[in-house]
Scaffold this motif. Sequence first.
Motif, PDB file in Angstrom:
ATOM      1  N   VAL A  90       0.853  -1.176   0.000  1.00 49.66           N
ATOM      2  CA  VAL A  90       0.000   0.000   0.000  1.00 49.66           C
ATOM      3  C   VAL A  90       0.898   1.239   0.000  1.00 49.66           C
ATOM      4  O   VAL A  90       1.822   1.343   0.819  1.00 49.66           O
ATOM      5  CB  VAL A  90      -0.947   0.036   1.216  1.00 49.66           C
ATOM      6  N   TYR A  91       0.635   2.127  -0.921  1.00 54.13           N
ATOM      7  CA  TYR A  91       1.314   3.421  -0.971  1.00 54.13           C
ATOM      8  C   TYR A  91       0.349   4.471  -0.436  1.00 54.13           C
ATOM      9  O   TYR A  91      -0.812   4.530  -0.854  1.00 54.13           O
ATOM     10  CB  TYR A  91       1.709   3.789  -2.402  1.00 54.13           C
ATOM     11  N   ARG A  92       0.831   5.329   0.471  1.00 57.02           N
ATOM     12  CA  ARG A  92      -0.014   6.343   1.099  1.00 57.02           C
ATOM     13  C   ARG A  92       0.662   7.714   1.003  1.00 57.02           C
ATOM     14  O   ARG A  92       1.861   7.826   0.778  1.00 57.02           O
ATOM     15  CB  ARG A  92      -0.253   6.020   2.578  1.00 57.02           C
ATOM     16  N   ASN A  93      -0.171   8.734   1.210  1.00 60.09           N
ATOM     17  CA  ASN A  93       0.334  10.110   1.327  1.00 60.09           C
ATOM     18  C   ASN A  93       1.154  10.538   0.111  1.00 60.09           C
ATOM     19  O   ASN A  93       2.187  11.188   0.244  1.00 60.09           O
ATOM     20  CB  ASN A  93       1.189  10.266   2.607  1.00 60.09           C
ATOM     21  N   GLY A  94       0.663  10.174  -1.062  1.00 59.94           N
ATOM     22  CA  GLY A  94       1.407  10.500  -2.267  1.00 59.94           C
ATOM     23  C   GLY A  94       0.659  11.424  -3.208  1.00 59.94           C
ATOM     24  O   GLY A  94      -0.501  11.792  -2.985  1.00 59.94           O
ATOM     25  N   TYR A  95       1.340  11.807  -4.264  1.00 57.48           N
ATOM     26  CA  TYR A  95       0.735  12.492  -5.404  1.00 57.48           C
ATOM     27  C   TYR A  95       0.634  11.419  -6.480  1.00 57.48           C
ATOM     28  O   TYR A  95       1.573  11.179  -7.232  1.00 57.48           O
ATOM     29  CB  TYR A  95       1.630  13.652  -5.841  1.00 57.48           C
ATOM     30  N   VAL A  96      -0.487  10.714  -6.470  1.00 52.96           N
ATOM     31  CA  VAL A  96      -0.655   9.548  -7.343  1.00 52.96           C
ATOM     32  C   VAL A  96      -1.268  10.028  -8.656  1.00 52.96           C
ATOM     33  O   VAL A  96      -2.480  10.254  -8.759  1.00 52.96           O
ATOM     34  CB  VAL A  96      -1.532   8.472  -6.672  1.00 52.96           C
ATOM     35  N   TYR A  97      -0.434  10.177  -9.651  1.00 54.80           N
ATOM     36  CA  TYR A  97      -0.863  10.680 -10.964  1.00 54.80           C
ATOM     37  C   TYR A  97      -1.274   9.475 -11.803  1.00 54.80           C
ATOM     38  O   TYR A  97      -0.445   8.664 -12.207  1.00 54.80           O
ATOM     39  CB  TYR A  97       0.268  11.451 -11.631  1.00 54.80           C
ATOM     40  N   THR A  98      -2.567   9.358 -12.086  1.00 57.42           N
ATOM     41  CA  THR A  98      -3.106   8.094 -12.589  1.00 57.42           C
ATOM     42  C   THR A  98      -3.043   7.920 -14.103  1.00 57.42           C
ATOM     43  O   THR A  98      -3.031   6.798 -14.596  1.00 57.42           O
ATOM     44  CB  THR A  98      -4.567   7.932 -12.159  1.00 57.42           C
ATOM     45  N   VAL A  99      -3.058   9.023 -14.885  1.00 59.65           N
ATOM     46  CA  VAL A  99      -3.201   8.972 -16.349  1.00 59.65           C
ATOM     47  C   VAL A  99      -4.489   8.226 -16.721  1.00 59.65           C
ATOM     48  O   VAL A  99      -4.553   7.525 -17.737  1.00 59.65           O
ATOM     49  CB  VAL A  99      -1.969   8.362 -17.055  1.00 59.65           C
ATOM     50  N   ASP A 100      -5.528   8.329 -15.894  1.00 60.98           N
ATOM     51  CA  ASP A 100      -6.830   7.801 -16.291  1.00 60.98           C
ATOM     52  C   ASP A 100      -7.467   8.804 -17.260  1.00 60.98           C
ATOM     53  O   ASP A 100      -6.809   9.756 -17.704  1.00 60.98           O
ATOM     54  CB  ASP A 100      -7.711   7.535 -15.064  1.00 60.98           C
ATOM     55  N   ALA A 101      -8.722   8.605 -17.593  1.00 63.81           N
ATOM     56  CA  ALA A 101      -9.366   9.458 -18.593  1.00 63.81           C
ATOM     57  C   ALA A 101      -9.391  10.924 -18.183  1.00 63.81           C
ATOM     58  O   ALA A 101      -9.420  11.816 -19.033  1.00 63.81           O
ATOM     59  CB  ALA A 101     -10.783   8.958 -18.869  1.00 63.81           C
ATOM     60  N   GLN A 102      -9.359  11.173 -16.875  1.00 63.05           N
ATOM     61  CA  GLN A 102      -9.412  12.552 -16.378  1.00 63.05           C
ATOM     62  C   GLN A 102      -8.049  13.045 -15.870  1.00 63.05           C
ATOM     63  O   GLN A 102      -7.942  14.151 -15.340  1.00 63.05           O
ATOM     64  CB  GLN A 102     -10.422  12.669 -15.222  1.00 63.05           C
TER      65      GLN A 102
END
Length: 591
Positions: free
Chosen positions: A25-37
């Motif tokens: 599990v990764y927490r407290n991040g800036y998770v840049y997803t590259v999903d549709a949005q």
Amino acid sequence: MARSAIALILSLLSAGAHAAPADIVYRNGYVYTVDAQDSVQQALAVRGGRIVYVGGNAGADEHTGAQTRVIDLQGRMLMPGLVDGHMHPQSGGTRLLNCSLDYQPLTVPQFQARIQACLDQDQAKKVSPRRWLRVVNWFQQGMLPDGVELTSATLDSLKTTRPVVVRSSFGHSALLNSRAMKLAGVTRRTPDPEGGKIARDAAGNATGILEDAAQDMVSKFMPVLTPKENLAASTAALDAMRKQGITTFLDAYTDPETLTAFSQLQKQGKLTARAHFAVLIDPKDAISGKAFKELRQQARQFDQGATRVEPSMQVRHAKLFMDGVIAAPALTGTMLAPYYTNQGTPQQPHWAPGTSKGPDSYFTPALLKSTLSTLAKARIDPHIHVDGDGAVRDALDAVQALRATPEGKDVRPALAHDEIVDPADFPRFKQLDATAVLSFQWAKPAPDTVGALKEYMGKERYAIVEPQSLLLNAGARIAYGSDWPVDPLDMWFALKVGVTRTAAPNAGPEYAGRLGEAPGMPRAAVLRAVTMNAAYTLRQEKETGSLEAGKMADLIVLDRNFMEVPAEDIANTKVLQTVVGGKVVYDAGAL
């Protein structure tokens, strides 16, 4: 009794609502997803090699158990692993082990001294005087001063009797000494081979420079890598990729030896990136049918089926060359209008259109159409080298014809390089659903885009050289390919150039500023190009390319935020961790 049964059912439902514990599990991040949005989240969970959760920190608690490894990102950026849509890993790995000029701008004395040092080292090792010396990573367009021309005489002055061949980093030119020319049978009477050129002086004598397919005249003399050396090259390539954050790649011009080496690593559990391979379709062998037979044989032997959690190999692409390169001195890119030539003197130059448009496209229109049709029927996607605007036009015309056929509806054609594209063809990429696979690092002021290109293009064409944002704004799908080892493998410098169109700060005052008037690409578009869009060209976008629940856990952690740091600082990005299928394959020790 009924009340007890309901309570039991509710209890079971409640237990089922709690997800099985994640592995990481990764927490407290800036998770840049590259999903549709292009959404940004805080946390991500991985179980069994796949992403099971992307969202806020609170939701990640449901996936955290006693055995879960919890990584506090402390605000760091987590994003999908990089997908390199065009590289040459075996060549890159081999060059790490060879005599290398390291892409450096060199004067002729420096060029000679570097090669002499390699010869001296080999002599100390008692290397046979009959063994060819192969020199790599020669930045031909960066030779100093601008316009200096090298010939076999440049190498003949070295203290050796060995045959020497120096390969341009672009891969489209080679320089031979006289010993090598004699062994290869290169004389003034030797005709230019199909798809290649032997450079000649004013008297018609071969100068020692071989362009494109003419290089095949010396290939048979090159020392053949042993299986051990091939394995070492593949291992070195994967090590370089892990450190850059590359989790999937396309080998854009493979061979059986390369496939064998990567297959061995895969069987040993040492394949640390998803590996895709394109087999060469040569025009001559396309006519005879030999090329298709060889492609089918290699696919049967090495393709490992559908993408799965553990990295595997797929052989489902074909490589076609339509032309060479548009940069001088080669000027082998196929153009719609002639290259400019200096019709004055070096002291008083007068640049005007010459007579040469470069070679005709290596595939005739009819042969290209039939080749693409044959590949489509076999469910093989074409990966087409096009550098000049004439080659781009010819390739798009063939794709247009292919789209009108039943077999052409589902093809995913990729047009690689596209260094100059006629504006009339900008919208055709979207109309024909053809992906432009571009090397962003070329879009900067440098010897190969200034001294070797500017005057030869003329003002109007030079203004649209490296049309990355122009194609993007016309609706084209842009994917990234490093073309390593044409350049050093430095993904983050390349992505920086995609945003800024500027060189490195130490490039020198003559290369300051941006290349041309075209803007750089938005940061989000640059990241999508090297993730989802490149994955699309490999038919892998449903499994990788973005961070979404259900997809494979191919991801990287960065030491800085690509989306927020000053644009020039993007080049300094370091990968802290690379994960492929939930398995950590590189860790810098900072998490």
